[in-house]
Each structure stands twice: as C-alpha cells, then as structure tokens.
Write a protein that holds these residues in place. Structure first.
Motif, PDB file in Angstrom:
ATOM      1  N   ARG A   1       0.852  -1.190   0.000  1.00  0.00           N
ATOM      2  CA  ARG A   1       0.000   0.000   0.000  1.00  0.00           C
ATOM      3  C   ARG A   1       0.887   1.240   0.000  1.00  0.00           C
ATOM      4  N   TYR A   2       0.637   2.150  -0.934  1.00  0.00           N
ATOM      5  CA  TYR A   2       1.423   3.373  -1.068  1.00  0.00           C
ATOM      6  C   TYR A   2       0.544   4.548  -0.685  1.00  0.00           C
ATOM      7  N   VAL A   3       0.931   5.233   0.392  1.00  0.00           N
ATOM      8  CA  VAL A   3       0.188   6.392   0.887  1.00  0.00           C
ATOM      9  C   VAL A   3       0.968   7.642   0.495  1.00  0.00           C
ATOM     10  N   LEU A   4       0.348   8.462  -0.333  1.00  0.00           N
ATOM     11  CA  LEU A   4       1.007   9.669  -0.830  1.00  0.00           C
ATOM     12  C   LEU A   4       0.365  10.900  -0.216  1.00  0.00           C
ATOM     13  N   ALA A   5       1.191  11.723   0.433  1.00  0.00           N
ATOM     14  CA  ALA A   5       0.699  12.979   0.988  1.00  0.00           C
ATOM     15  C   ALA A   5       0.776  14.076  -0.066  1.00  0.00           C
ATOM     16  N   GLU A   6      -0.124  15.038   0.028  1.00  0.00           N
ATOM     17  CA  GLU A   6      -0.099  16.154  -0.921  1.00  0.00           C
ATOM     18  C   GLU A   6       1.178  16.973  -0.745  1.00  0.00           C
ATOM     19  N   ARG A   7       1.581  17.152   0.507  1.00  0.00           N
ATOM     20  CA  ARG A   7       2.815  17.877   0.825  1.00  0.00           C
ATOM     21  C   ARG A   7       3.221  17.484   2.234  1.00  0.00           C
ATOM     22  N   PHE A   8       4.462  17.851   2.592  1.00  0.00           N
ATOM     23  CA  PHE A   8       4.923  17.516   3.932  1.00  0.00           C
ATOM     24  C   PHE A   8       4.389  18.498   4.963  1.00  0.00           C
ATOM     25  N   ASP A   9       3.831  17.962   6.017  1.00  0.00           N
ATOM     26  CA  ASP A   9       3.438  18.708   7.199  1.00  0.00           C
ATOM     27  C   ASP A   9       3.711  17.792   8.385  1.00  0.00           C
ATOM     28  N   ALA A  10       4.553  18.236   9.307  1.00  0.00           N
ATOM     29  CA  ALA A  10       5.020  17.346  10.372  1.00  0.00           C
ATOM     30  C   ALA A  10       3.870  16.792  11.213  1.00  0.00           C
ATOM     31  N   ALA A  11       2.961  17.675  11.652  1.00  0.00           N
ATOM     32  CA  ALA A  11       1.851  17.226  12.485  1.00  0.00           C
ATOM     33  C   ALA A  11       0.934  16.271  11.723  1.00  0.00           C
ATOM     34  N   ALA A  12       0.644  16.595  10.451  1.00  0.00           N
ATOM     35  CA  ALA A  12      -0.213  15.734   9.635  1.00  0.00           C
ATOM     36  C   ALA A  12       0.449  14.381   9.370  1.00  0.00           C
ATOM     37  N   THR A  13       1.766  14.382   9.234  1.00  0.00           N
ATOM     38  CA  THR A  13       2.492  13.130   9.018  1.00  0.00           C
ATOM     39  C   THR A  13       2.311  12.197  10.205  1.00  0.00           C
ATOM     40  N   ILE A  14       2.413  12.723  11.397  1.00  0.00           N
ATOM     41  CA  ILE A  14       2.217  11.903  12.602  1.00  0.00           C
ATOM     42  C   ILE A  14       0.802  11.336  12.638  1.00  0.00           C
ATOM     43  N   ASP A  15      -0.179  12.166  12.289  1.00  0.00           N
ATOM     44  CA  ASP A  15      -1.568  11.700  12.258  1.00  0.00           C
ATOM     45  C   ASP A  15      -1.757  10.592  11.222  1.00  0.00           C
ATOM     46  N   THR A  16      -1.135  10.755  10.057  1.00  0.00           N
ATOM     47  CA  THR A  16      -1.278   9.750   8.988  1.00  0.00           C
ATOM     48  C   THR A  16      -0.629   8.433   9.385  1.00  0.00           C
ATOM     49  N   ILE A  17       0.558   8.484   9.973  1.00  0.00           N
ATOM     50  CA  ILE A  17       1.229   7.259  10.403  1.00  0.00           C
ATOM     51  C   ILE A  17       0.345   6.485  11.368  1.00  0.00           C
ATOM     52  N   ALA A  18      -0.264   7.206  12.321  1.00  0.00           N
ATOM     53  CA  ALA A  18      -1.126   6.561  13.298  1.00  0.00           C
ATOM     54  C   ALA A  18      -2.402   6.003  12.656  1.00  0.00           C
ATOM     55  N   ALA A  19      -3.012   6.774  11.750  1.00  0.00           N
ATOM     56  CA  ALA A  19      -4.289   6.372  11.150  1.00  0.00           C
ATOM     57  C   ALA A  19      -4.136   5.215  10.171  1.00  0.00           C
ATOM     58  N   GLU A  20      -3.066   5.215   9.366  1.00  0.00           N
ATOM     59  CA  GLU A  20      -2.904   4.206   8.321  1.00  0.00           C
ATOM     60  C   GLU A  20      -2.067   3.008   8.775  1.00  0.00           C
ATOM     61  N   GLY A  21      -1.462   3.099   9.956  1.00  0.00           N
ATOM     62  CA  GLY A  21      -0.572   2.019  10.382  1.00  0.00           C
ATOM     63  C   GLY A  21       0.653   1.931   9.495  1.00  0.00           C
ATOM     64  N   VAL A  22       1.241   3.082   9.186  1.00  0.00           N
ATOM     65  CA  VAL A  22       2.385   3.144   8.271  1.00  0.00           C
ATOM     66  C   VAL A  22       3.555   2.350   8.845  1.00  0.00           C
ATOM     67  N   THR A  23       4.170   1.539   7.981  1.00  0.00           N
ATOM     68  CA  THR A  23       5.325   0.739   8.400  1.00  0.00           C
ATOM     69  C   THR A  23       6.642   1.309   7.901  1.00  0.00           C
ATOM     70  N   HIS A  24       6.631   1.976   6.751  1.00  0.00           N
ATOM     71  CA  HIS A  24       7.870   2.473   6.144  1.00  0.00           C
ATOM     72  C   HIS A  24       7.675   3.899   5.645  1.00  0.00           C
ATOM     73  N   THR A  25       8.637   4.759   5.939  1.00  0.00           N
ATOM     74  CA  THR A  25       8.615   6.107   5.386  1.00  0.00           C
ATOM     75  C   THR A  25      10.038   6.624   5.284  1.00  0.00           C
ATOM     76  N   MET A  26      10.240   7.593   4.420  1.00  0.00           N
ATOM     77  CA  MET A  26      11.543   8.231   4.255  1.00  0.00           C
ATOM     78  C   MET A  26      11.374   9.739   4.308  1.00  0.00           C
ATOM     79  N   MET A  27      12.400  10.406   4.814  1.00  0.00           N
ATOM     80  CA  MET A  27      12.372  11.861   4.920  1.00  0.00           C
ATOM     81  C   MET A  27      13.778  12.407   4.739  1.00  0.00           C
ATOM     82  N   VAL A  28      13.854  13.656   4.332  1.00  0.00           N
ATOM     83  CA  VAL A  28      15.141  14.355   4.352  1.00  0.00           C
ATOM     84  C   VAL A  28      15.349  14.868   5.770  1.00  0.00           C
ATOM     85  N   PRO A  29      16.598  15.191   6.150  1.00  0.00           N
ATOM     86  CA  PRO A  29      16.867  15.582   7.538  1.00  0.00           C
ATOM     87  C   PRO A  29      16.007  16.719   8.065  1.00  0.00           C
ATOM     88  N   SER A  30      15.748  17.744   7.255  1.00  0.00           N
ATOM     89  CA  SER A  30      14.936  18.867   7.740  1.00  0.00           C
ATOM     90  C   SER A  30      13.534  18.410   8.127  1.00  0.00           C
TER      91      SER A  30
END
Length: 508
Positions: A225-254
């Motif tokens: 399953r590939y979950v694509l966000a419209e754009r990066f938002d730190a708070a929304a990312t945390i919500d998505t990980i919790a809601a979708e049960g995300v197992t793998h993600t990648m980010m740049v250091p910032s």
C-alpha cells in the motif's frame, strides 16, 4: 527486468488489495490499473510512442502516479520537473528533453504557457484540474479510453525516465534511468528496507525527485500500500502514520527535525513504524540520538547519488556504527580515492567512488559530462569520505563545500555537528567566506528552535571553545528564520555563501 507489467501483475493477482491512498481517495490495484490503462491509450492516440518524452510539471497527485506507470507501459520516457521552476528554468530543461507531451497543474500552467510557443517539440499539453487555452483537461483527455492493458515491445535497457538534478551546486543535468535500473530499485531496496506485500509505505515529499523512488519502486514492485501525501506537514504526518498504520517512510533531515519538534510528536503514535529512512543530506548525530531514543530500532540512513551509487546504514547497525552512513549493498563496490588517484588507506579521506547495478548509462545528451563522472565503470561522486576498518563509510563533505583556510582543509560538517548540540539550535550550516589573511574562513548560519533566544556572538564563542582546532573557529555567525532550500528540501549552501563573496568582489 522491465517494469511495464508491474501494475497489471498486481491487478491480476491482488485486484482488491488497497494499492494507493491519496487524501480521501483509496484505490485498489484493479482500479489503479484501469486508470493507468486509460491514460496509456490516450497518450498513444495522441501520438506518444516508445522513446517519446513525456514531461510533468505537477505537485503530488494521483495523476502523477498515473503518468509514471502509463509511460512505463508505453515505453515512453517520463521527465518529472519541479513545479517550483521558473519559466526560464523550465524552458531550459524542456528544450534539452524535447518532450512531445507535458502535464501541468493550474499553478504551473502560469509558468509553462509563456514558454509553450518556443517549445517546438510539444504536440500535446494536458492540464490537471485546470483549463487553459491550447491545453486539454486531464479528465477529458482520458475519458472513454480503453481500460484494457496496452502492449509495447520494451527491453530492459530502454529508457524509463530522465531525472533533472542540480543537487545544491552546478547546472542541472538529465540523469537517465532504464527499466532495468528501476527494477533493481524495486528489488534491492525492498530487501534493504525489509518490505513485504503487506507493508504500508508513506511518502510525504515531492515524488518528482529521485529520492522518492527509493521507497516508491519497492512498494509498487511488491504490491504494497502506497500512501502519498499532498505535501509535507510534520503534524499531519504523525496523524497519517497513526491512522494508516504506516510501516515504512523516508524523509530528508529537515523533515525529521520538524517531526521531532512537532507539537503532537508522540512515539506511542508511531509504533507501527518499522523504518524511518533519512536521505538527501547527513542527519546530525544529535538528532539521530534523539530519534533512536524515541523510536529504537527503526532508523536507516542512505547516502547516494541519483547517478547510481548508494550506501546504506541498516537499522541493526545504527547504534554500533553511529556517525557512519553504512556500507554498499550487495552487488555494489566502493573505494576511496586520493588526489593522486591511488586508493586511500583505512581512515584516510578521499573522494568516494562507486559502482553497482543502478549506475546510470549517462547524462541525457551530455556525453562530455558523462565521461567526467563515470571513468572505467566507476562513478566519481565529488563527495569526500573515509572508511573504518570494517568498511563502513563516514561522510566528510562535498569537495566543493570544503573550506581552504590558509592551505588547511576545513570540513564544514565537523563544525555543524558541534553547533547542533547547543540546546537552542534547530539547524546549522557552515560555509566558507572570504578572508584577507587566510583566503577563506568558516562562517555559520543558524535557525533556532521555537521560543529559543541567544545572542549570535555568545553562540559563536560557545562553538569556538568546542572545535578541535584554531582554523575551525567561526569568524561570523548569523540567524535565519529559514534556510534557502531546493524543492527536494536540500539546503542551498551556495545561496548562503554568495553574498559574502560578491561583497568581496569575488566569484565562487
């Protein structure tokens, strides 16, 4: 090893499995395959065939995924371009790629259309979610087209994409990847990340950049399953990980720094994560320690170039080999080369040189640049590093970022690692500025954590008492609200340096 049949494979054998999530839209593999087929037939009817270039100037959207996989089925060559380009920059890249078709959004149409009359290769312009003179709306372009799989005679070494990159220095170059290379992305990285068909893969950055393919290709290869966000938002990312049960993600250091400092950061909500991959630039040791304490056993780091060489720090080595960026994966080779061309000894700094199965065939229409980058089958990265006795790579810096102060090599990252340890500092960048006596001397730009205040001179002195040598001392330090970045999130050191050099009447 070509990727044209991947979507049809999953549609046949896992038709009802959830394939893609984008906002409120949730598509099975069967549904996604039908979308891709409609677009592939529409492109063929518009005169797009094997080898023809198809450019995109789009933000993250379902249509962009459609285009990637429709081009794969047709044997067309996808050319993803940043939606943040200016008209001049966009025109320059499109002249080089000479696409027959281009897809744009309402926002990027304003950038594209002024250049369109001069782009003589274009036969087809399609707008996603917008209307403009001379362009067709995406919905109309694909409406009524066949949903059957489309056939094309594709070989493993046929081109799949041209990725234009300037990194943080130099002029953009079109990096060619073939179907075989992208297939290797799928299999090699799936193994490296311990992914499976039931994995849930989140991507929050722009998928027009090559870093996105490090998780995109294994996800689509496995049928995860590939979950694509419209754009990066730190708070929304945390919500998505919790809601979708995300197992793998990648980010740049910032993005990782923003995640750790988000008001809703809570390790308990991120327990589904099996991997948090850092790439694009070195993540500071201080931030690695914070991440490891909050989410132990999840951190991976990738060092690599779009041109086709990588090293990986595995999660099981993250603490044992803290500060390194790992080792080359299976089927890759690496060496450290001194300025005299000889292989460096253990612990000796030199240029990182590598080869492997994802090495590009070359830069598009730039044989001269290809010959400079690839010599005897080895990619010369332009990055400096050294290996320890176990072969683990430590990055030192970009060759171009190294500061020459009175004939002594000063590596900015050494000073950055000290600065980031101050409790008020969020991020720090060190670069060389002109100095009458030494030629160059280190300077720093710093962003502070929310609510933190410190005098610049106090922070400079704090740093200078902790560096290992006199020549590493900062001559100046300033604060910024935010760093200049390219669309992939990399800090543009050149833009920080330029004002100092221009004021001194010198070019960098």
């Amino acid at each position: 090893m070509q990727i044209d049949g991947l979507i049809a494979h999953h549609a046949r054998y896992r038709p009802d499995h959830l394939a893609i999530v984008f906002g409120d839209q949730r598509l099975s593999w069967d549904q996604f395959n039908r979308r891709v087929n409609r677009l592939a037939h529409a492109l063929r009817e518009a005169g797009i065939d094997k080898g023809d270039r198809v450019a995109t100037v789009l933000p993250n959207c379902l249509e962009l995924l459609d285009i990637y996989w429709a081009c794969a089925k047709l044997g067309a060559v996808v050319v993803p371009l940043s939606p943040l380009l200016t008209t001049h920059g966009l025109e320059s890249l499109m002249r080089n790629a000479a696409p027959k078709a281009v897809f744009a959004s309402r926002e990027t149409a304003a950038i594209l259309l002024p250049a369109k009359p001069r782009l003589t290769s274009l036969r087809c312009c399609v707008l996603v979610g917008a209307l403009a003179d001379g362009c067709r709306p995406y919905a109309d372009f694909t409406a009524g087209r066949s949903e059957r799989n489309i056939g094309a005679d594709i070989a493993p070494d046929d081109m799949f994409n041209i990725m234009y990159t300037s990194g943080t220095t130099g002029l953009p170059k079109g990096i060619v990847h073939t179907h075989r290379i992208r297939a290797h992305y799928g299999t090699l990285f799936a193994n490296a990340w311990r992914m499976g068909p039931e994995s849930v893969v989140l991507h929050t950055g722009a998928i027009v950049f090559n870093g996105a393919f490090v998780t995109l290709m294994p996800s689509f290869t496995l049928g995860a399953r590939y979950v694509l966000a419209e754009r990066f938002d730190a708070a929304a990312t945390i919500d998505t990980i919790a809601a979708e049960g995300v197992t793998h993600t990648m980010m740049v250091p910032s993005q990782i720094v923003a995640l750790l400092n988000a008001p809703n950061f809570d390790p308990a909500r991120l327990q589904s994560l099996e991997m948090l991959l850092s790439l694009g630039a070195p993540l500071s040791v201080a931030h690695k320690d914070i991440l490891e304490a909050a989410l132990p056993g999840r951190f991976y780091e990738l060092y690599g170039l779009t041109e086709g060489f990588v090293t990986i720090l595995d999660r099981d080595d993250a603490k044992r080999k803290r500060g390194t960026v790992g080792v080359p994966p299976p089927f890759f080779d690496m060496k450290i080369v001194r300025e005299d061309g000889k292989t460096a000894a253990v612990g000796e700094i030199g240029e990182i040189v590598g080869r492997g199965p994802i090495l590009m065939p070359g830069y598009y229409r730039r044989d001269d640049l290809t010959a400079d980058a690839i010599r005897d089958g080895w990619l010369y990265t332009g990055d400096l590093g050294f290996v320890d006795k176990d072969g683990y790579l430590s990055l030192v810096d970009r060759k171009k970022d190294m500061i020459d102060s009175g004939g002594v090599k000063v590596y900015p990252r050494d000073i950055e690692e000290i600065l980031i340890q101050h409790p008020a500092v969020l991020e720090a960048v060190v670069f060389g500025i002109p100095d009458e006596k030494w030629g160059e001397t280190p300077a720093a730009a710093v962003t502070l954590k929310a609510g933190q205040h410190i005098d610049a001179e106090v922070l400079r002195e704090w740093t200078n008492t902790r560096v290992g040598a006199r020549y590493q001392r900062l001559s100046s330090l300033g604060f910024l609200d935010q760093f200049p970045r390219n669309a992939a999130g990399k800090i543009l050191k050149r833009e920080l340096r330029e004002p100092y050099w221009e004021a001194a009447g010198r070019r960098i």
